[in-house]
Design a protein around this motif. Structure first.
Motif, PDB file in Angstrom:
ATOM      1  N   LEU A 160      32.784  26.405  40.997  1.00 26.66           N
ATOM      2  CA  LEU A 160      33.441  27.079  39.877  1.00 26.66           C
ATOM      3  C   LEU A 160      33.285  28.592  39.966  1.00 26.66           C
ATOM      4  O   LEU A 160      32.311  29.088  40.511  1.00 26.66           O
ATOM      5  CB  LEU A 160      32.838  26.620  38.551  1.00 26.66           C
ATOM      6  CG  LEU A 160      32.989  25.148  38.184  1.00 26.66           C
ATOM      7  CD1 LEU A 160      32.223  24.843  36.910  1.00 26.66           C
ATOM      8  CD2 LEU A 160      34.448  24.784  38.021  1.00 26.66           C
ATOM      9  N   VAL A 161      34.256  29.297  39.433  1.00 25.29           N
ATOM     10  CA  VAL A 161      34.129  30.735  39.194  1.00 25.29           C
ATOM     11  C   VAL A 161      34.575  30.966  37.748  1.00 25.29           C
ATOM     12  O   VAL A 161      35.159  30.079  37.129  1.00 25.29           O
ATOM     13  CB  VAL A 161      35.019  31.565  40.154  1.00 25.29           C
ATOM     14  CG1 VAL A 161      34.566  31.391  41.597  1.00 25.29           C
ATOM     15  CG2 VAL A 161      36.495  31.204  40.014  1.00 25.29           C
ATOM     16  N   ALA A 182      44.924  29.329  36.016  1.00 27.57           N
ATOM     17  CA  ALA A 182      44.088  30.051  35.045  1.00 27.57           C
ATOM     18  C   ALA A 182      44.791  30.073  33.694  1.00 27.57           C
ATOM     19  O   ALA A 182      44.179  29.835  32.652  1.00 27.57           O
ATOM     20  CB  ALA A 182      43.803  31.470  35.530  1.00 27.57           C
ATOM     21  N   ALA A 183      46.101  30.330  33.720  1.00 22.25           N
ATOM     22  CA  ALA A 183      46.878  30.329  32.478  1.00 22.25           C
ATOM     23  C   ALA A 183      46.775  28.964  31.804  1.00 22.25           C
ATOM     24  O   ALA A 183      46.569  28.866  30.596  1.00 22.25           O
ATOM     25  CB  ALA A 183      48.332  30.676  32.776  1.00 22.25           C
ATOM     26  N   THR A 187      45.992  41.897  35.903  1.00 26.69           N
ATOM     27  CA  THR A 187      44.645  41.604  36.386  1.00 26.69           C
ATOM     28  C   THR A 187      43.899  42.859  36.817  1.00 26.69           C
ATOM     29  O   THR A 187      44.461  43.709  37.511  1.00 26.69           O
ATOM     30  CB  THR A 187      44.744  40.660  37.614  1.00 26.69           C
ATOM     31  OG1 THR A 187      45.516  39.529  37.248  1.00 26.69           O
ATOM     32  CG2 THR A 187      43.362  40.224  38.084  1.00 26.69           C
ATOM     33  N   VAL A 188      42.654  42.937  36.390  1.00 29.29           N
ATOM     34  CA  VAL A 188      41.792  44.027  36.878  1.00 29.29           C
ATOM     35  C   VAL A 188      40.418  43.426  37.180  1.00 29.29           C
ATOM     36  O   VAL A 188      39.954  42.549  36.449  1.00 29.29           O
ATOM     37  CB  VAL A 188      41.711  45.187  35.840  1.00 29.29           C
ATOM     38  CG1 VAL A 188      41.212  44.720  34.493  1.00 29.29           C
ATOM     39  CG2 VAL A 188      40.820  46.324  36.353  1.00 29.29           C
ATOM     40  N   ALA A 189      39.814  43.871  38.274  1.00 30.00           N
ATOM     41  CA  ALA A 189      38.475  43.378  38.596  1.00 30.00           C
ATOM     42  C   ALA A 189      37.492  43.916  37.568  1.00 30.00           C
ATOM     43  O   ALA A 189      37.605  45.058  37.128  1.00 30.00           O
ATOM     44  CB  ALA A 189      38.077  43.828  40.000  1.00 30.00           C
ATOM     45  N   GLY A 234      35.261  37.002  37.948  1.00 31.98           N
ATOM     46  CA  GLY A 234      35.160  38.303  37.300  1.00 31.98           C
ATOM     47  C   GLY A 234      36.492  39.011  37.106  1.00 31.98           C
ATOM     48  O   GLY A 234      36.516  40.120  36.580  1.00 31.98           O
ATOM     49  N   ASP A 235      37.589  38.407  37.498  1.00 31.43           N
ATOM     50  CA  ASP A 235      38.885  39.007  37.180  1.00 31.43           C
ATOM     51  C   ASP A 235      39.062  39.020  35.663  1.00 31.43           C
ATOM     52  O   ASP A 235      38.845  37.991  35.004  1.00 31.43           O
ATOM     53  CB  ASP A 235      40.037  38.175  37.778  1.00 31.43           C
ATOM     54  CG  ASP A 235      40.320  38.522  39.240  1.00 31.43           C
ATOM     55  OD1 ASP A 235      39.762  39.531  39.730  1.00 31.43           O
ATOM     56  OD2 ASP A 235      41.091  37.787  39.874  1.00 31.43           O
ATOM     57  N   VAL A 236      39.446  40.182  35.141  1.00 32.65           N
ATOM     58  CA  VAL A 236      39.793  40.242  33.723  1.00 32.65           C
ATOM     59  C   VAL A 236      41.316  40.134  33.665  1.00 32.65           C
ATOM     60  O   VAL A 236      42.021  40.937  34.279  1.00 32.65           O
ATOM     61  CB  VAL A 236      39.308  41.558  33.083  1.00 32.65           C
ATOM     62  CG1 VAL A 236      39.657  41.579  31.587  1.00 32.65           C
ATOM     63  CG2 VAL A 236      37.802  41.727  33.283  1.00 32.65           C
TER      64      VAL A 236
END
Ligand SMILES: Nc1nc2c(ncn2[C@@H]2O[C@H](COP(=O)(O)OP(=O)(O)OP(=O)(O)O)[C@@H](O)[C@H]2O)c(=O)[nH]1
Ligand SMILES: [Mg+2]
Length: 367
Positions: free
Chosen positions: A283-284, A308-309, A325-327, A358-360
């Motif tokens: 998992l992430v 993810a959606a 998406t931003v890291a 960690g992707d926002v």
């Protein structure tokens, strides 16, 4: 995510459960018969940092449900011990995504091991065998039913039954050779065919060697020696002292930190076990952030933006347009979404983008 804590009687299952859930379930039953269920928030420092930026109304952690199950009775001729667990316990066990197998490695003269000596390898193999017998019993029953009724129905049903029979025959051989199903390297289609059985030996397993409080120094050597004789897929082996971890969990955080340093424990048992469970299950977490909430979402590593959606809501997957998406590190460095956009670090990703830990993410979708 649900993880079943399993192990032989008196291995330390409830002590581990208390450590993980900061709970106070009764220990020391030596063959206790109660089941304990607890939900644990997955610690994630990133959520607190994001909350400083977004000032949300609430923070929502990913969570893990731990189920502390009694040891199954030992199997005897004609009786499969695991299947004699109460139905509710067995259902919880089958519904779990992974097993946390606690094995006694601690000496305690006041509570002698029922077998007369402490032998983690023997105990590990014993419960594994019980679970193989349970899977074998289920395989046999289904094969029996297929052999009597499986030739009826439409052509499609007959073909599906034949295919299922082939897979089950193979699994039967695997189990009879003393090999867990997780080692069978099933093709995805075959795996799909048998998924509904929720076989116990198909679940990923984290083996936790419960070492004595004085034996932490030798714990890694023990892990290595057990691991050398445990060449299984989707299996991780770790050691901790459940007793110490439970006591640590009862201290205030700063007291616990001092104590941990003295004992040379770098990370709390809770953090370690949760981290390992994530790794075991592949998992992430991706993150969402806004004025309402800052939240972590666990998804299988390798998931796409549209997956993810879908983890958030099926409507978001259906109407998916793109994923802004931003890291996490970039966002933290730049301080806001607006700055991230200006700096060109906010990316517009499409459906097939592979989401990273960690992707926002903000999903744009049409209703
Ligand atoms: N010395 C020592 N004792 C431990 C450790 N972990 C557990 N124990 C003791 O072993 C006994 C059994 O622990 P439990 O956590 O109740 O074990 P369990 O697997 O839940 O037992 P059942 O549910 O009865 O099968 C208790 O008296 C614990 O205090 C340990 O790391 N060191
Ligand atoms: Mg117990």
């Amino acid at each position: 995510m649900q993880i079943a804590i399993v192990g032989l009687a008196g291995a330390g299952k409830t002590t581990v459960f208390n450590t993980l859930t900061r709970g106070h379930a009764e220990t020391g039953g030596y063959g206790g018969i109660t089941m304990n269920v607890g939900v644990v928030k997955v610690p994630d420092e990133r959520l607190n940092r994001l909350a400083e930026i977004f000032k949300p109304k609430k923070i929502v952690h990913a969570d893990v449900t731990y189920v502390d199950l009694p040891a199954p009775p030992a199997s005897t001729e004609g009786h499969v011990g695991t299947e004699e667990l109460p139905a509710e316990h067995l259902a919880r066990l089958r519904d779990s995504d992974a097993l946390l197998h606690v094995v006694r490695a601690f000496e305690d003269a006041s509570h002698p091991h029922p077998e007369g000596n402490v032998d983690p390898r023997r105990d590990l193999e014993r419960l594994d065998l019980e679970f193989m017998l349970a899977d074998l019993a289920m395989t046999d029953r289904r094969l029996e039913r297929l052999s009597t009724g499986g030739r009826h129905g439409t052509q499609a049903e007959r073909e599906s039954n034949e295919r299922e029979e082939q897979v089950l025959r193979r699994l039967k051989e695997t189990l009879e050779a003393g090999t867990p199903i997780r080692d069978a390297a099933l093709e995805p289609d075959d795996e799909k065919q048998i998924r509904g059985f929720r076989f116990l030996t198909q679940k990923p397993v984290l083996v936790l060697l419960n070492v004595g409080e004085g034996d932490l120094g030798g714990a890694q050597a023990l892990v290595q020696s057990i691991a050398a004789g445990y060449p299984h897929q989707q299996a991780l082996i770790e050691a901790l002292s459940a007793q110490i971890e439970m006591e640590l969990g009862e201290l205030e955080p700063d007291e616990a930190a001092v104590f941990m340093e003295e004992l040379g424990i770098a990370e709390s048992g809770l953090d370690r076990v949760i981290g390992l469970s994530y790794r075991l299950l592949g998992l992430v977490s991706f993150l969402t952030a806004g004025p309402d909430e800052v939240r972590a979402w666990p998804i299988p590593n390798g998931s796409s933006a549209v997956d993810a959606a879908g983890a958030i809501h099926s409507d978001l997957a259906k109407g998916f347009i793109r994923a802004e998406t931003v890291a996490y590190d970039d966002l933290l460095e730049l301080g806001s979404m607006a700055e991230a956009r200006k700096a060109g670090r906010l990316r517009s990703e499409g459906k097939t983008y592979q989401v990273k830990d960690g992707d926002v993410i903000e999903i744009l979708f049409s209703k």
